[in-house]
Design a protein around this motif. Sequence first.
Motif, PDB file in Angstrom:
ATOM      1  N   ILE A 270      31.192  18.217  34.193  1.00 54.23           N
ATOM      2  CA  ILE A 270      30.498  18.512  35.302  1.00 54.23           C
ATOM      3  C   ILE A 270      29.071  18.964  34.691  1.00 54.23           C
ATOM      4  CG2 ILE A 270      30.346  19.356  37.438  1.00 54.23           C
ATOM      5  CD1 ILE A 270      33.056  20.384  37.326  1.00 54.23           C
ATOM      6  N   PRO A 271      28.196  17.988  34.592  1.00 54.68           N
ATOM      7  CA  PRO A 271      27.052  18.326  33.806  1.00 54.68           C
ATOM      8  C   PRO A 271      26.118  19.239  34.846  1.00 54.68           C
ATOM      9  CG  PRO A 271      27.249  16.104  33.325  1.00 54.68           C
ATOM     10  CD  PRO A 271      28.305  16.390  34.439  1.00 54.68           C
ATOM     11  N   ASP A 272      26.160  19.080  36.075  1.00 55.29           N
ATOM     12  CA  ASP A 272      25.617  19.901  37.063  1.00 55.29           C
ATOM     13  C   ASP A 272      25.825  21.505  36.971  1.00 55.29           C
ATOM     14  OD1 ASP A 272      24.104  17.798  37.862  1.00 55.29           O
ATOM     15  OD2 ASP A 272      25.452  17.452  39.986  1.00 55.29           O
ATOM     16  N   MET A 273      27.047  21.715  36.151  1.00 59.81           N
ATOM     17  CA  MET A 273      27.377  23.280  36.230  1.00 59.81           C
ATOM     18  C   MET A 273      26.774  23.808  34.580  1.00 59.81           C
ATOM     19  SD  MET A 273      31.124  23.662  38.094  1.00 59.81           S
ATOM     20  CE  MET A 273      30.812  25.474  37.847  1.00 59.81           C
ATOM     21  N   SER A 274      26.072  23.151  34.031  1.00 59.13           N
ATOM     22  CA  SER A 274      25.651  23.476  32.607  1.00 59.13           C
ATOM     23  C   SER A 274      24.962  24.781  32.734  1.00 59.13           C
ATOM     24  CB  SER A 274      25.101  22.250  32.016  1.00 59.13           C
ATOM     25  OG  SER A 274      23.572  21.984  32.629  1.00 59.13           O
ATOM     26  N   ASP A 275      24.246  25.152  33.757  1.00 61.96           N
ATOM     27  CA  ASP A 275      23.689  26.264  33.683  1.00 61.96           C
ATOM     28  C   ASP A 275      24.316  27.489  34.283  1.00 61.96           C
ATOM     29  OD1 ASP A 275      23.608  24.994  36.285  1.00 61.96           O
ATOM     30  OD2 ASP A 275      21.924  26.535  37.197  1.00 61.96           O
ATOM     31  N   LEU A 276      25.494  27.040  34.900  1.00 66.45           N
ATOM     32  CA  LEU A 276      26.533  28.103  35.311  1.00 66.45           C
ATOM     33  C   LEU A 276      27.492  28.663  34.459  1.00 66.45           C
ATOM     34  CD1 LEU A 276      26.974  26.279  38.904  1.00 66.45           C
ATOM     35  CD2 LEU A 276      25.295  28.186  38.199  1.00 66.45           C
ATOM     36  N   ILE A 277      28.060  27.796  33.632  1.00 64.87           N
ATOM     37  CA  ILE A 277      29.017  28.144  32.544  1.00 64.87           C
ATOM     38  C   ILE A 277      28.290  27.524  31.219  1.00 64.87           C
ATOM     39  CG2 ILE A 277      31.291  27.978  31.557  1.00 64.87           C
ATOM     40  CD1 ILE A 277      32.158  27.341  34.517  1.00 64.87           C
ATOM     41  N   VAL A 278      27.827  28.499  30.444  1.00 65.01           N
ATOM     42  CA  VAL A 278      27.285  28.028  29.252  1.00 65.01           C
ATOM     43  C   VAL A 278      28.221  28.278  27.649  1.00 65.01           C
ATOM     44  CG1 VAL A 278      25.306  28.602  27.588  1.00 65.01           C
ATOM     45  CG2 VAL A 278      25.037  28.527  30.252  1.00 65.01           C
ATOM     46  N   PRO A 279      28.420  27.298  27.155  1.00 66.33           N
ATOM     47  CA  PRO A 279      29.112  27.463  25.622  1.00 66.33           C
ATOM     48  C   PRO A 279      28.656  28.525  24.853  1.00 66.33           C
ATOM     49  CG  PRO A 279      28.108  25.427  25.712  1.00 66.33           C
ATOM     50  CD  PRO A 279      27.649  25.870  27.082  1.00 66.33           C
ATOM     51  N   VAL A 280      29.203  29.176  24.379  1.00 69.63           N
ATOM     52  CA  VAL A 280      28.770  30.428  23.661  1.00 69.63           C
ATOM     53  C   VAL A 280      29.849  30.402  22.476  1.00 69.63           C
ATOM     54  CG1 VAL A 280      28.255  32.837  23.226  1.00 69.63           C
ATOM     55  CG2 VAL A 280      27.726  31.740  25.228  1.00 69.63           C
ATOM     56  N   HIS A 397      30.952  36.484  35.933  1.00 71.89           N
ATOM     57  CA  HIS A 397      32.187  36.384  36.627  1.00 71.89           C
ATOM     58  C   HIS A 397      32.697  34.722  36.346  1.00 71.89           C
ATOM     59  CE1 HIS A 397      32.095  40.393  38.188  1.00 71.89           C
ATOM     60  NE2 HIS A 397      31.041  40.048  38.721  1.00 71.89           N
ATOM     61  N   PRO A 398      33.887  34.686  36.463  1.00 72.65           N
ATOM     62  CA  PRO A 398      34.395  33.373  36.405  1.00 72.65           C
ATOM     63  C   PRO A 398      34.313  32.592  37.663  1.00 72.65           C
ATOM     64  CG  PRO A 398      36.334  35.082  35.880  1.00 72.65           C
ATOM     65  CD  PRO A 398      35.165  35.708  36.229  1.00 72.65           C
ATOM     66  N   TRP A 399      34.417  31.347  37.422  1.00 73.63           N
ATOM     67  CA  TRP A 399      34.288  30.385  38.636  1.00 73.63           C
ATOM     68  C   TRP A 399      35.641  29.799  39.106  1.00 73.63           C
ATOM     69  CZ3 TRP A 399      29.502  29.783  40.886  1.00 73.63           C
ATOM     70  CH2 TRP A 399      28.493  30.514  40.215  1.00 73.63           C
ATOM     71  N   VAL A 400      36.303  30.168  40.140  1.00 72.46           N
ATOM     72  CA  VAL A 400      37.315  29.593  40.440  1.00 72.46           C
ATOM     73  C   VAL A 400      37.369  29.049  41.768  1.00 72.46           C
ATOM     74  CG1 VAL A 400      39.851  30.472  40.857  1.00 72.46           C
ATOM     75  CG2 VAL A 400      38.508  31.710  39.140  1.00 72.46           C
ATOM     76  N   GLY A 401      37.851  27.777  41.879  1.00 70.44           N
ATOM     77  CA  GLY A 401      37.971  27.281  43.316  1.00 70.44           C
ATOM     78  C   GLY A 401      37.747  25.705  43.201  1.00 70.44           C
ATOM     79  N   ALA A 402      37.416  25.221  44.548  1.00 71.48           N
ATOM     80  CA  ALA A 402      36.979  23.756  44.529  1.00 71.48           C
ATOM     81  C   ALA A 402      35.663  23.625  44.090  1.00 71.48           C
ATOM     82  CB  ALA A 402      37.364  23.446  46.115  1.00 71.48           C
ATOM     83  N   VAL A 403      35.299  22.399  43.484  1.00 71.83           N
ATOM     84  CA  VAL A 403      33.916  22.281  43.215  1.00 71.83           C
ATOM     85  C   VAL A 403      33.061  21.294  44.217  1.00 71.83           C
ATOM     86  CG1 VAL A 403      32.652  21.274  41.251  1.00 71.83           C
ATOM     87  CG2 VAL A 403      34.811  22.079  40.638  1.00 71.83           C
ATOM     88  N   PRO A 404      32.063  21.988  44.786  1.00 70.73           N
ATOM     89  CA  PRO A 404      31.527  21.280  45.935  1.00 70.73           C
ATOM     90  C   PRO A 404      30.680  20.126  45.297  1.00 70.73           C
ATOM     91  CG  PRO A 404      30.348  23.350  45.284  1.00 70.73           C
ATOM     92  CD  PRO A 404      31.452  23.362  44.745  1.00 70.73           C
ATOM     93  N   GLY A 405      30.268  19.233  46.136  1.00 67.60           N
ATOM     94  CA  GLY A 405      29.783  18.042  45.859  1.00 67.60           C
ATOM     95  C   GLY A 405      28.214  18.422  45.210  1.00 67.60           C
ATOM     96  N   SER A 406      27.732  19.171  45.813  1.00 62.66           N
ATOM     97  CA  SER A 406      26.292  19.835  45.481  1.00 62.66           C
ATOM     98  C   SER A 406      26.359  20.165  43.950  1.00 62.66           C
ATOM     99  CB  SER A 406      25.976  20.988  46.043  1.00 62.66           C
ATOM    100  OG  SER A 406      26.635  22.130  46.097  1.00 62.66           O
ATOM    101  N   VAL A 407      27.311  20.342  43.159  1.00 61.56           N
ATOM    102  CA  VAL A 407      27.222  20.815  41.764  1.00 61.56           C
ATOM    103  C   VAL A 407      28.310  19.709  41.021  1.00 61.56           C
ATOM    104  CG1 VAL A 407      26.654  23.155  41.718  1.00 61.56           C
ATOM    105  CG2 VAL A 407      29.044  22.555  42.162  1.00 61.56           C
ATOM    106  N   GLY A 408      28.303  18.323  41.459  1.00 64.19           N
ATOM    107  CA  GLY A 408      29.110  17.580  40.776  1.00 64.19           C
ATOM    108  C   GLY A 408      30.277  17.449  41.072  1.00 64.19           C
TER     109      GLY A 408
END
Length: 500
Positions: A270-280, A397-408
Motif C-alpha cells: 500500500i504505497p499510499d500508506m508510506s508516510d503513515l507506517i515507516v520502516p525503521v 499508534h498501530p493502524w488497525v482496521g479496514a483500509v479506505p480507498g483514499s489510502v490505497g
Amino acid sequence: MTLSSGQAGLPSPNPSKSYWLQDPSTTLLGHHSTPDLPQTADIVIVGSGITGAFATHFLKKGLNENGLGQRAGESVVLLEAREACFGATGRNGGHCQPFVYGNAPSVAAFELANYHFIRDLVKKEDIPCDWVDVTGVHAYLTPALFDAAAATAKRLKVSHPDIAKGLEVVQPTDTKRLAELRVPNAAGVIVQQHAASLWPYKLVAHILESLLHTFPPSEFNLQANTPVTSLTQLRSLVESDLKWQITTPRGTILANQVLLATNGYTSHLIPDMSDLIVPVRGQIAALLPTRNQPPPQLNHSYVFASQQSSTTPWRDDYLVQRPLDSVKGEFIFGGGRGFARNKGLDEWRDDEVEPEVSRFLKANLCPPLDLGASGEASPLAAEYEWTGIMGYSRDLHPWVGAVPGSVGGGEGLFVSAGYTGHGMPNAVLSARGVVEMMRGMGRGESGVEYMVPEKYVLSEERVGRVRSGDTVGEAQAKDLWLEAFPDLRPVAEEEGTRAR
C-alpha cells in the motif's frame, strides 16, 4: 519493481542471523501446506509473525473459548515472504512489557490486557517459549527526562490507580534501591510490575504448528517463501465475487478478504500508506557474560533512556537476559539507534549490521548496568548480532482496521501494523480486534472483553488529522520522548531558545 519515495521493498532474501532463529521448527521450515498455491481463498493473510499467526488463530479457533466468530470450513491462506516468523517477531528483543505510564490510560489498559492474555495462554497450553515473569526497570540517564517520567507516573497513580498499581518511582537519592536494581548511576528509575522475557519465535511457532495439526490444508494453508509482490482490487457487479488478486512469484490467489500483517513492510503493498507506517531498522546483540564466574542473573527487563544533549547520546535501549539454568545467560541488548544511519529511518533491509551500532551495544551495557564483580570495562563479546525492521507509526499508534480507498485500500482489505517497536504488548489483541472488524462485529456486540483502543482504529478522519502533524522523521528529529512525557516540552522549548 521500482519503489516510490518512502516505500518499503520486499524482505531481504539473506537477512542477518537472529539469536531467536538458531533452532527453527522443522515443521515450519520451508513449509508449503500444498505443493501449489490455492487458486482461491476466503481470506488471505500476508505476514506470519505474531499478528498474522494470532489473526489466523482467532479466525479458525474463535475469538473466545466459546468459538465466537469461528466459521466452519472457511479457507484461510497465510503467505510469508521468507520462512514462517522470520521477520520482526523472530528478530526482536525478546521481552513483553506494557508501557503503563507513558501511554494514555486506554492504551495502557490494552497493553496490560495483551500481556495477561499471552501469559495466561502460555500457561494454559504449556507453550515452551521460555516465558519468565520479571519486573520492568526503566532507568533514566538524564534528570529532566526522569523528572518528566516521574511526574507522569505520579499523575497516573492519582487518576487511574488500578492501571498504575505496582508502579514504583525511585528517586536518585535512593541509592540503596538503585543499587538493588543494578543501576546505581541512573538519574532515577520507574519500576513496572508487569513484564516478561520470552522466546518470541517459539510462541508463534507453537500457534502455527497447532493450526497446521488441527485444520486440513483446505481450511488453513501456510505457504512460506512466497512473497506478495502486488495486490489488485477486482471490480465486479456481483457482490459475491472475489474482491482481491494477490500476486506472488509462485502464482496468484483470489480472495474475498485480505489482511496485511506486514508491519514495517506495509507500504510495499500500500504505497499510499508510506508516510503513515515507516520502516525503521533496529539492531540487537546477544552478548556473552564476562569470563568471571559466576555470571550474574538479572531478574528484570531493562530500558535505558536519555535525551540527546551535547554530552549525552539519545538512548532508547532495551535488555533482557536469558536464563542461566538452560543456556549461557546471554544479555539480549538492543538499541543504539542514535548511532545508526539516519537513526534507522526508511531502512527496510535487515541483512546489514551497522558497525557503529555494534560497537555501541558491545561497550555500553556496563555502565549503566552494574554487573558487580563480573563487570568489566572492556566490551563484551557478541554471540549473535542482527537487525530487524520495525514499523513506526506517524502518530505512534498501530493502524488497525479496514483500509479506505483514499489510502490505497478498498472493500475487503484490512491491516494491523505500525507498532512502533512495541509489538509484543500490542499485536495479539490488535489481531483479535481486526478479526472482529473482518467479521463485522461492532463494539459491544462481540462479547469479547477488550477491543482495540479508539486511537488505533484506521479511519479517513484519523489519516487526515495525523497528516496535518509531523512526519515520523520530523518527530524523531525533535525528541523521541516528547510524545510520551509532555512535561518535557517546556524544557525542550527553553533549550531551543537558549540555542537560538
